[in-house]
Write a protein that holds these residues in place. Structure first.
Motif, PDB file in Angstrom:
ATOM      1  N   GLN A 227     -38.901 -11.442  -0.750  1.00  0.00           N
ATOM      2  CA  GLN A 227     -39.875 -12.169  -1.852  1.00  0.00           C
ATOM      3  C   GLN A 227     -39.640 -10.756  -2.353  1.00  0.00           C
ATOM      4  O   GLN A 227     -39.719 -10.442  -3.516  1.00  0.00           O
ATOM      5  CB  GLN A 227     -40.274 -12.842  -1.898  1.00  0.00           C
ATOM      6  CG  GLN A 227     -40.933 -13.788  -3.243  1.00  0.00           C
ATOM      7  CD  GLN A 227     -42.007 -14.711  -3.622  1.00  0.00           C
ATOM      8  OE1 GLN A 227     -42.066 -15.111  -2.864  1.00  0.00           O
ATOM      9  NE2 GLN A 227     -41.384 -16.094  -4.650  1.00  0.00           N
ATOM     10  N   ALA A 228     -40.957 -10.622  -1.516  1.00  0.00           N
ATOM     11  CA  ALA A 228     -41.145  -9.120  -2.402  1.00  0.00           C
ATOM     12  C   ALA A 228     -40.187  -7.353  -2.100  1.00  0.00           C
ATOM     13  O   ALA A 228     -40.447  -7.080  -3.302  1.00  0.00           O
ATOM     14  CB  ALA A 228     -42.674  -8.501  -1.345  1.00  0.00           C
ATOM     15  N   LEU A 229     -38.764  -8.221  -1.528  1.00  0.00           N
ATOM     16  CA  LEU A 229     -38.346  -6.590  -1.320  1.00  0.00           C
ATOM     17  C   LEU A 229     -37.320  -7.581  -2.284  1.00  0.00           C
ATOM     18  O   LEU A 229     -36.142  -6.873  -2.319  1.00  0.00           O
ATOM     19  CB  LEU A 229     -37.551  -6.463  -0.035  1.00  0.00           C
ATOM     20  CG  LEU A 229     -38.738  -5.638   0.783  1.00  0.00           C
ATOM     21  CD1 LEU A 229     -37.846  -6.153   2.691  1.00  0.00           C
ATOM     22  CD2 LEU A 229     -39.027  -4.405   0.751  1.00  0.00           C
ATOM     23  N   HIS A 230     -36.488  -8.579  -2.729  1.00  0.00           N
ATOM     24  CA  HIS A 230     -35.954  -9.374  -3.606  1.00  0.00           C
ATOM     25  C   HIS A 230     -34.924  -9.686  -3.122  1.00  0.00           C
ATOM     26  O   HIS A 230     -33.576  -9.002  -3.173  1.00  0.00           O
ATOM     27  CB  HIS A 230     -36.079  -8.391  -5.058  1.00  0.00           C
ATOM     28  CG  HIS A 230     -36.921  -7.861  -5.909  1.00  0.00           C
ATOM     29  ND1 HIS A 230     -37.785  -8.476  -6.414  1.00  0.00           N
ATOM     30  CD2 HIS A 230     -37.787  -6.898  -6.062  1.00  0.00           C
ATOM     31  CE1 HIS A 230     -38.557  -7.848  -7.135  1.00  0.00           C
ATOM     32  NE2 HIS A 230     -38.920  -6.964  -7.104  1.00  0.00           N
ATOM     33  N   MET A 231     -35.305  -9.857  -2.117  1.00  0.00           N
ATOM     34  CA  MET A 231     -33.863 -10.048  -1.044  1.00  0.00           C
ATOM     35  C   MET A 231     -33.282 -11.812  -0.615  1.00  0.00           C
ATOM     36  O   MET A 231     -33.047 -12.483   0.367  1.00  0.00           O
ATOM     37  CB  MET A 231     -34.594  -9.768   0.960  1.00  0.00           C
ATOM     38  CG  MET A 231     -34.314  -8.651   1.015  1.00  0.00           C
ATOM     39  SD  MET A 231     -34.718  -7.486   2.015  1.00  0.00           S
ATOM     40  CE  MET A 231     -33.867  -8.554   3.041  1.00  0.00           C
ATOM     41  N   THR A 232     -34.401 -12.618  -1.020  1.00  0.00           N
ATOM     42  CA  THR A 232     -34.138 -13.856  -1.578  1.00  0.00           C
ATOM     43  C   THR A 232     -33.104 -14.923  -2.406  1.00  0.00           C
ATOM     44  O   THR A 232     -32.610 -13.625  -3.428  1.00  0.00           O
ATOM     45  CB  THR A 232     -35.689 -14.601  -2.151  1.00  0.00           C
ATOM     46  OG1 THR A 232     -35.797 -14.700  -3.315  1.00  0.00           O
ATOM     47  CG2 THR A 232     -36.909 -14.754  -1.039  1.00  0.00           C
ATOM     48  N   ASN A 233     -32.624 -15.554  -1.910  1.00  0.00           N
ATOM     49  CA  ASN A 233     -31.494 -16.448  -2.892  1.00  0.00           C
ATOM     50  C   ASN A 233     -30.185 -14.781  -3.203  1.00  0.00           C
ATOM     51  O   ASN A 233     -29.759 -14.450  -4.198  1.00  0.00           O
ATOM     52  CB  ASN A 233     -31.142 -16.736  -4.767  1.00  0.00           C
ATOM     53  CG  ASN A 233     -32.021 -17.957  -5.013  1.00  0.00           C
ATOM     54  OD1 ASN A 233     -31.830 -18.790  -4.148  1.00  0.00           O
ATOM     55  ND2 ASN A 233     -33.184 -18.336  -5.736  1.00  0.00           N
ATOM     56  N   SER A 234     -29.815 -14.453  -1.989  1.00  0.00           N
ATOM     57  CA  SER A 234     -29.617 -13.747  -1.283  1.00  0.00           C
ATOM     58  C   SER A 234     -28.491 -13.487  -0.390  1.00  0.00           C
ATOM     59  O   SER A 234     -29.316 -13.415   0.304  1.00  0.00           O
ATOM     60  CB  SER A 234     -30.482 -11.965  -1.768  1.00  0.00           C
ATOM     61  OG  SER A 234     -29.003 -11.385  -1.510  1.00  0.00           O
ATOM     62  N   LEU A 235     -26.984 -13.280  -0.572  1.00  0.00           N
ATOM     63  CA  LEU A 235     -26.458 -13.544   0.729  1.00  0.00           C
ATOM     64  C   LEU A 235     -26.865 -12.090   1.530  1.00  0.00           C
ATOM     65  O   LEU A 235     -26.745 -12.094   3.070  1.00  0.00           O
ATOM     66  CB  LEU A 235     -24.795 -13.443   0.844  1.00  0.00           C
ATOM     67  CG  LEU A 235     -24.075 -14.497   0.371  1.00  0.00           C
ATOM     68  CD1 LEU A 235     -23.357 -14.883  -0.248  1.00  0.00           C
ATOM     69  CD2 LEU A 235     -25.291 -16.200   0.696  1.00  0.00           C
ATOM     70  N   THR A 236     -27.211 -11.209   1.110  1.00  0.00           N
ATOM     71  CA  THR A 236     -27.384  -9.418   1.525  1.00  0.00           C
ATOM     72  C   THR A 236     -28.114 -10.093   2.505  1.00  0.00           C
ATOM     73  O   THR A 236     -28.431  -9.780   3.799  1.00  0.00           O
ATOM     74  CB  THR A 236     -27.789  -8.821   0.892  1.00  0.00           C
ATOM     75  OG1 THR A 236     -26.481  -8.498  -0.387  1.00  0.00           O
ATOM     76  CG2 THR A 236     -27.491  -7.270   1.885  1.00  0.00           C
ATOM     77  N   GLY A 237     -29.319 -10.406   2.397  1.00  0.00           N
ATOM     78  CA  GLY A 237     -30.619 -10.331   2.893  1.00  0.00           C
ATOM     79  C   GLY A 237     -31.240 -11.740   3.720  1.00  0.00           C
ATOM     80  O   GLY A 237     -32.019 -11.421   4.888  1.00  0.00           O
ATOM     81  N   ILE A 238     -29.992 -13.098   3.738  1.00  0.00           N
ATOM     82  CA  ILE A 238     -29.474 -13.617   5.019  1.00  0.00           C
ATOM     83  C   ILE A 238     -29.062 -13.527   5.846  1.00  0.00           C
ATOM     84  O   ILE A 238     -29.219 -13.395   7.404  1.00  0.00           O
ATOM     85  CB  ILE A 238     -29.266 -14.929   4.213  1.00  0.00           C
ATOM     86  CG1 ILE A 238     -29.731 -16.131   3.243  1.00  0.00           C
ATOM     87  CG2 ILE A 238     -28.552 -16.084   5.381  1.00  0.00           C
ATOM     88  CD1 ILE A 238     -30.931 -16.651   4.225  1.00  0.00           C
ATOM     89  N   ILE A 239     -28.027 -12.362   6.023  1.00  0.00           N
ATOM     90  CA  ILE A 239     -27.338 -11.660   7.013  1.00  0.00           C
ATOM     91  C   ILE A 239     -28.244 -10.497   7.764  1.00  0.00           C
ATOM     92  O   ILE A 239     -28.491 -10.534   9.489  1.00  0.00           O
ATOM     93  CB  ILE A 239     -25.898 -10.392   6.007  1.00  0.00           C
ATOM     94  CG1 ILE A 239     -25.371 -11.578   5.534  1.00  0.00           C
ATOM     95  CG2 ILE A 239     -25.510 -10.055   6.722  1.00  0.00           C
ATOM     96  CD1 ILE A 239     -23.630 -11.188   4.498  1.00  0.00           C
ATOM     97  N   ILE A 240     -29.317 -10.017   6.486  1.00  0.00           N
ATOM     98  CA  ILE A 240     -30.340  -8.850   8.119  1.00  0.00           C
ATOM     99  C   ILE A 240     -31.639  -9.237   8.686  1.00  0.00           C
ATOM    100  O   ILE A 240     -30.907  -9.420   9.449  1.00  0.00           O
ATOM    101  CB  ILE A 240     -30.870  -8.042   6.573  1.00  0.00           C
ATOM    102  CG1 ILE A 240     -29.481  -7.329   5.738  1.00  0.00           C
ATOM    103  CG2 ILE A 240     -31.988  -7.556   7.019  1.00  0.00           C
ATOM    104  CD1 ILE A 240     -30.538  -6.103   4.726  1.00  0.00           C
ATOM    105  N   ILE A 241     -31.820 -10.608   7.966  1.00  0.00           N
ATOM    106  CA  ILE A 241     -32.245 -11.625   8.304  1.00  0.00           C
ATOM    107  C   ILE A 241     -31.735 -12.346  10.040  1.00  0.00           C
ATOM    108  O   ILE A 241     -33.142 -12.746  10.691  1.00  0.00           O
ATOM    109  CB  ILE A 241     -32.866 -13.024   7.601  1.00  0.00           C
ATOM    110  CG1 ILE A 241     -33.754 -12.389   6.441  1.00  0.00           C
ATOM    111  CG2 ILE A 241     -34.051 -13.717   8.446  1.00  0.00           C
ATOM    112  CD1 ILE A 241     -34.756 -13.460   5.451  1.00  0.00           C
TER     113      ILE A 241
END
Length: 283
Positions: free
Chosen positions: A134-148
């Motif tokens: 959330q701090a990195l603005h990666m929620t609701n993001s497919l890119t964020g899910i990919i990285i995680i």
């Protein structure tokens, strides 16, 4: 005595085959039931869940794909799986090669940290990961899910590939050095082709994990346009409380299972060869 041994071995073989047959039926029958139910009308399903459909209702697949937006969930899952797979194989293969073939300051500690990472359930990391994302603005993001996804699977994938890299004869690596190969060339031209079976195993295991993953996806994704297949199935199951279209639900389940089954069928020989090779790998 010899006859008793022969009878005992035959009995063991029969028992083993019966156990394998029972195990296969335990897996196969639910899949066939889902496939059968996906071709029924609601009336047929409620009348007798175990009967064959009077006429296959292929419209259920159309409704699941378009009306229930499975085409969108499918595409999102495909993008997430493809991106996470490339990322995790890139990180894990290079790290496994370095930790398996070279000794440097802190290498043992790094190996221990990676191994310890496999022992931490991902569910325990959900809350801190969510606030960090959330701090990195990666929620609701497919890119964020990919990285995680990729980062969480690095320890297991590294552990799996390390055994294959360790099995490479030292003479081959020394010969490549004498030929003037750099570390990068050793990795690309010598090591990777030899550990191809391990790469295939790691890829298949990770694809299945990424495709079926639910807790992380539902935690980080709340917009329907970015739902993956597991969230879509859950969303569709919940919707069945208000509208009864079980044919479309089971059709969606069939669509969700199909890519994994096709992948396993296509790479079955490579998977078996890799596992037999890995069983003889020296740690």
């Amino acid at each position: 005595m010899a006859e008793n041994n022969i009878v005992w071995k035959k009995t063991q073989g029969i028992v083993l085959r019966l156990f394998l047959l029972l195990s296969a039926l335990t897996v196969l029958l639910p899949l066939l039931w889902v496939l059968n139910s996906s071709l029924k009308t609601n009336a047929e399903f409620f009348a007798d869940p175990w009967s064959l459909p009077a006429s296959p209702q292929w419209i259920n697949y159309y409704n699941a794909w378009f009306s229930s937006k499975f085409y969108l969930y499918f595409m999102n899952s495909f993008l997430v799986v493809a991106g996470a797979l490339v990322l995790v194989l890139l990180m894990a293969s290079t790290s496994a090669f370095a930790l398996s073939r070279f000794r440097f300051m802190g290498s043992k500690i790094m190996g221990f940290v990676y191994t310890a990472g496999m022992m931490i359930p991902s569910i325990l990391l959900l809350v801190p990961l969510f606030f960090q994302a959330q701090a990195l603005h990666m929620t609701n993001s497919l890119t964020g899910i990919i990285i995680i996804y990729a980062v969480l699977q690095v320890p297991f994938t590294l552990f799996l590939l390390s055994g294959f890299f360790k099995a490479i004869p030292h003479s081959l690596m020394e010969a490549s050095v004498l030929d003037g190969a750099s570390y990068y060339q050793m990795f690309i031209r010598v090591a990777l082709p030899l550990v191809k079976p391990g790469i295939v195993i790691a890829a298949i295991v990770n694809v299945i994990n990424f495709w079926n993953e639910y807790p992380i996806a539902i935690t980080f994704i709340s917009e329907e346009e970015k739902f993956t297949i597991p969230i879509g199935i859950s969303f569709l199951s919940t919707a069945m409380q208000y509208r009864t279209d079980y044919g479309a639900l089971f059709a969606g389940l069939t669509i969700a299972m199909l890519p994994v089954l096709v992948l396993y069928g296509f790479f079955q020989k490579q998977l078996q060869d890799g596992m037999s090779m890995g069983s003889g790998v020296k740690g």
